[in-house]
Design a protein around this motif. Structure first.
Motif, PDB file in Angstrom:
ATOM      1  N   ARG A   1       0.831  -1.201   0.000  1.00 14.97           N
ATOM      2  CA  ARG A   1       0.000   0.000   0.000  1.00 14.97           C
ATOM      3  C   ARG A   1       0.869   1.255   0.000  1.00 14.97           C
ATOM      4  O   ARG A   1       0.585   2.239  -0.679  1.00 14.97           O
ATOM      5  CB  ARG A   1      -0.891   0.025   1.245  1.00 14.97           C
ATOM      6  N   LEU A   2       1.944   1.206   0.793  1.00 11.28           N
ATOM      7  CA  LEU A   2       2.860   2.344   0.868  1.00 11.28           C
ATOM      8  C   LEU A   2       3.431   2.649  -0.504  1.00 11.28           C
ATOM      9  O   LEU A   2       3.506   3.810  -0.931  1.00 11.28           O
ATOM     10  CB  LEU A   2       3.982   2.034   1.863  1.00 11.28           C
ATOM     11  N   SER A   3       3.822   1.610  -1.226  1.00 11.60           N
ATOM     12  CA  SER A   3       4.425   1.799  -2.544  1.00 11.60           C
ATOM     13  C   SER A   3       3.391   2.210  -3.584  1.00 11.60           C
ATOM     14  O   SER A   3       3.549   3.212  -4.282  1.00 11.60           O
ATOM     15  CB  SER A   3       5.123   0.507  -2.994  1.00 11.60           C
ATOM     16  N   THR A   4       2.302   1.454  -3.678  1.00 15.71           N
ATOM     17  CA  THR A   4       1.319   1.692  -4.728  1.00 15.71           C
ATOM     18  C   THR A   4       0.646   3.050  -4.591  1.00 15.71           C
ATOM     19  O   THR A   4       0.595   3.839  -5.538  1.00 15.71           O
ATOM     20  CB  THR A   4       0.258   0.587  -4.721  1.00 15.71           C
ATOM     21  N   LEU A   5       0.131   3.347  -3.390  1.00 14.75           N
ATOM     22  CA  LEU A   5      -0.569   4.619  -3.204  1.00 14.75           C
ATOM     23  C   LEU A   5       0.404   5.785  -3.166  1.00 14.75           C
ATOM     24  O   LEU A   5       0.109   6.874  -3.668  1.00 14.75           O
ATOM     25  CB  LEU A   5      -1.396   4.571  -1.920  1.00 14.75           C
ATOM     26  N   GLY A   6       1.583   5.571  -2.579  1.00 15.58           N
ATOM     27  CA  GLY A   6       2.575   6.634  -2.531  1.00 15.58           C
ATOM     28  C   GLY A   6       3.037   7.059  -3.906  1.00 15.58           C
ATOM     29  O   GLY A   6       3.389   8.222  -4.140  1.00 15.58           O
ATOM     30  N   ILE A   7       3.008   6.124  -4.844  1.00 17.29           N
ATOM     31  CA  ILE A   7       3.381   6.437  -6.231  1.00 17.29           C
ATOM     32  C   ILE A   7       2.188   6.995  -6.992  1.00 17.29           C
ATOM     33  O   ILE A   7       2.267   8.030  -7.649  1.00 17.29           O
ATOM     34  CB  ILE A   7       3.936   5.188  -6.928  1.00 17.29           C
ATOM     35  N   GLY A   8       1.039   6.319  -6.871  1.00 16.19           N
ATOM     36  CA  GLY A   8      -0.120   6.679  -7.686  1.00 16.19           C
ATOM     37  C   GLY A   8      -0.766   7.990  -7.317  1.00 16.19           C
ATOM     38  O   GLY A   8      -1.257   8.721  -8.181  1.00 16.19           O
ATOM     39  N   VAL A   9      -0.788   8.346  -6.013  1.00 18.95           N
ATOM     40  CA  VAL A   9      -1.537   9.512  -5.581  1.00 18.95           C
ATOM     41  C   VAL A   9      -0.950  10.817  -6.120  1.00 18.95           C
ATOM     42  O   VAL A   9      -1.649  11.817  -6.256  1.00 18.95           O
ATOM     43  CB  VAL A   9      -1.610   9.553  -4.031  1.00 18.95           C
ATOM     44  N   ASN A  10       0.330  10.828  -6.437  1.00 18.94           N
ATOM     45  CA  ASN A  10       0.965  12.061  -6.901  1.00 18.94           C
ATOM     46  C   ASN A  10       1.662  11.874  -8.241  1.00 18.94           C
ATOM     47  O   ASN A  10       2.492  12.701  -8.631  1.00 18.94           O
ATOM     48  CB  ASN A  10       1.986  12.537  -5.851  1.00 18.94           C
ATOM     49  N   LEU A  11       1.326  10.780  -8.948  1.00 16.38           N
ATOM     50  CA  LEU A  11       2.018  10.477 -10.193  1.00 16.38           C
ATOM     51  C   LEU A  11       1.642  11.421 -11.317  1.00 16.38           C
ATOM     52  O   LEU A  11       2.464  11.743 -12.182  1.00 16.38           O
ATOM     53  CB  LEU A  11       1.716   9.026 -10.606  1.00 16.38           C
TER      54      LEU A  11
END
Length: 533
Positions: free
Chosen positions: A38-48
């Motif tokens: 979750r840390l990786s996926t959302l941390g990347i996707g939310v501000n990509l």
């Protein structure tokens, strides 16, 4: 043997020792993988999107069959770590992105990323998506494998697993939308993505360290093949009644069909297919919740952009209101885990907490309340917008109404998601046959994606019906000129009808202990007489 767990083996393929395998320690090691995912996926996707447009200058079932859930989690965790590491390099090296707009290199226009740069970026994102898909479908199933349904103590512990599973997901989401987004904006994207990569690698090490403690379920072949075999065998005997005919033997040109699973299936396998079919009504009636979720994520942020977001001298970013949403999930799960479940267990004895169907029903009810609350808030916001007049709109000034009036709807949807998600996960895993857990988890995850598709469909229909060349419609480009309150009222009405359909479908679902007979039949699968129906 009381020390062994039925249908489970250890890493040496010997009968699993209850005292040395399973339980909370290996389950927590599995959950570490999920929080880092979750840390990786959302941390990347939310501000990509800001990286794609601002830097790159662009316009806006395998586990149950052959690999087993342990290998699936391990392999796809490595895939995601590799993709995240690749993304770290792509965002760090200047050669892998176009020069900044108006840089000293003499570029008068924004130069778009070339094919090689875009290709590497997309490859890293596809690897991350592939890793996420593999992990999502297997982590929850492998976690539940660590608890024995036939042991009352472990069965009670398993009831807590689904809440803590989603608690870990939400914790990772909270860290992603706060800490990682801040690091991306203030320190650098490559640092943020590097943290994601390192955390995933550490999670893999922790996950592998628990290998000796895990319980592994025996693989039974592809669930898709099993379902198709039942359907084909039933079709061959279509002059008989429904799926049970798949388990009735007959002769074909002097050759018996008992050796061919495409002509004759065991009663157990037929019952497993029936179990999967019984999941479909609940599956269909839970899609609407994620439609509500999608609308909240979109239009609530648009509402927030028009409102006063000041706290002293600090201005809250509109997207950061998701903190209230995630906080509601964490608070709800904590209260349910530490207060409601112990209280209900003390009151009712063996049962700890609400059943999975009750949690889903409560979540759907909260989503209706959220839509009603949002509609009332929008009525108030539109009233303030009309009073503020055109002058404030032209200046782009915030309306004199605090953004914190949106907090109740975030809390209602967040609490609803905490109950619906854990209830769905529990329902699809515990009500599916043992060899089809990953498949049923994938079926559950499709409700999320279909909810977003349904959301887009409803928006397009509403725009088409209420708008036009000479009308703004309910969903105007400027929400101050639309009737978003009517739209939320429509969603509340549709959700109410959906809740009624869910309650009707739930009455047809057998109690959770009604599957004991099937468990006995499933246990017989290891006997030589399995295919002798």
């Amino acid at each position: 043997m009381s020390w062994s767990v039925a249908d489970a083996v250890d890493y040496k393929r010997s009968p699993a020792d209850r005292t040395k395998t399973g339980g909370w320690i290996p389950a927590l090691l599995i959950l570490v993988i999920e929080i880092c995912e979750r840390l990786s996926t959302l941390g990347i996707g939310v501000n990509l999107v800001t990286y794609l447009s601002g830097t790159m200058n662009l316009r806006r079932f395998l586990a149950d069959s052959y690999l087993g859930r342990y290998l699936t989690v391990a392999i796809f965790a490595v895939v995601q770590a590799f993709g995240t590491g690749m993304l770290t390099v792509v965002t760090k090296l200047p050669q892998l992105r176009p020069p900044p707009c108006g840089s000293s290199s003499g570029a008068s226009k924004c130069q778009r990323a070339n094919g090689f740069q875009i290709g590497l970026l997309y490859l890293s994102l596809y690897l991350i998506a592939l890793g996420t898909g593999g992990l999502k479908s297997s982590v929850s199933g492998f976690g539940t494998d660590q608890f024995d349904e036939k042991d009352e103590k472990e069965k009670s512990q398993k009831a807590y697993f689904f809440n803590r599973f989603f608690f870990f997901i939400s914790t990772g989401s909270l860290l992603a939308v706060t800490v990682l987004v801040y690091i991306q904006d203030e320190v650098g994207r490559s640092w943020s993505y590097g943290i994601c990569c390192i955390s995933m690698l550490l999670a893999i090490v922790l996950f592998l360290s628990g290998t000796r403690r895990y319980r592994f379920k025996k693989r039974s072949g592809s669930p898709i093949v099993h379902i198709l075999q039942v359907l084909v065998a039933a079709f061959r005997k279509r002059q008989l009644n429904f799926l049970d005919k798949a388990a009735i033997g007959e002769e074909f040109h002097g050759e018996t069909s008992t050796m061919n699973p495409w002509r004759l299936c065991s009663v157990t396998r037929v019952e497993e297919v029936k179990m999967m079919i019984q999941l479909l009504p609940v599956w269909a009636t839970t899609i609407m919740f994620w439609t509500i979720y999608a609308q909240m994520m979109k239009f609530s942020v648009e509402q927030a952009t028009t409102m006063d977001r000041s706290v002293g001298s600090f201005k809250i970013p509109a997207g950061s209101l998701n903190v209230f949403f995630v906080s509601a999930i964490l608070i709800t799960l904590a209260i349910y885990d530490r207060v409601i479940m112990p209280a209900m267990k003390k009151w009712k004895g063996k049962q700890a907490g609400f059943t999975n169907l009750q949690r889903i029903g409560l979540g759907l009810t909260l989503s209706i309340m959220a839509m009603a609350s949002t509609a009332l808030t929008e009525v108030k916001r539109l009233s303030v917008a009309r009073e503020a007049g055109k002058a404030a709109a032209l200046r782009g000034a915030a309306l004199p109404i605090t953004v914190f009036t949106l907090v109740p709807q975030f809390f209602l949807v967040g609490s609803g998601e905490a109950l619906t998600y854990t209830g769905q996960l529990d329902f699809f895993i515990t009500r599916s046959p043992k060899g089809m857990k990953t498949m049923s988890t994938g079926l559950f995850l499709t409700t999320l994606s279909l909810g977003f598709f349904l959301s887009s469909f409803i928006v397009s229909i509403v725009k088409s019906v209420t708008g036009g060349e000479s009308r703004q419609g309910w969903l105007a480009d400027n929400i101050n000129h639309g009737r978003l309150d009517y739209f939320y009222g429509l969603l509340a009405a549709l959700s109410t009808l959906n809740l009624a359909a869910f309650l009707y479908c739930a009455t047809w679902i057998k109690p959770e202990n009604a599957g004991d007979g099937l468990e006995m039949a499933t246990a017989a699968k290891n006997s030589p007489a399995e295919d002798k129906c």
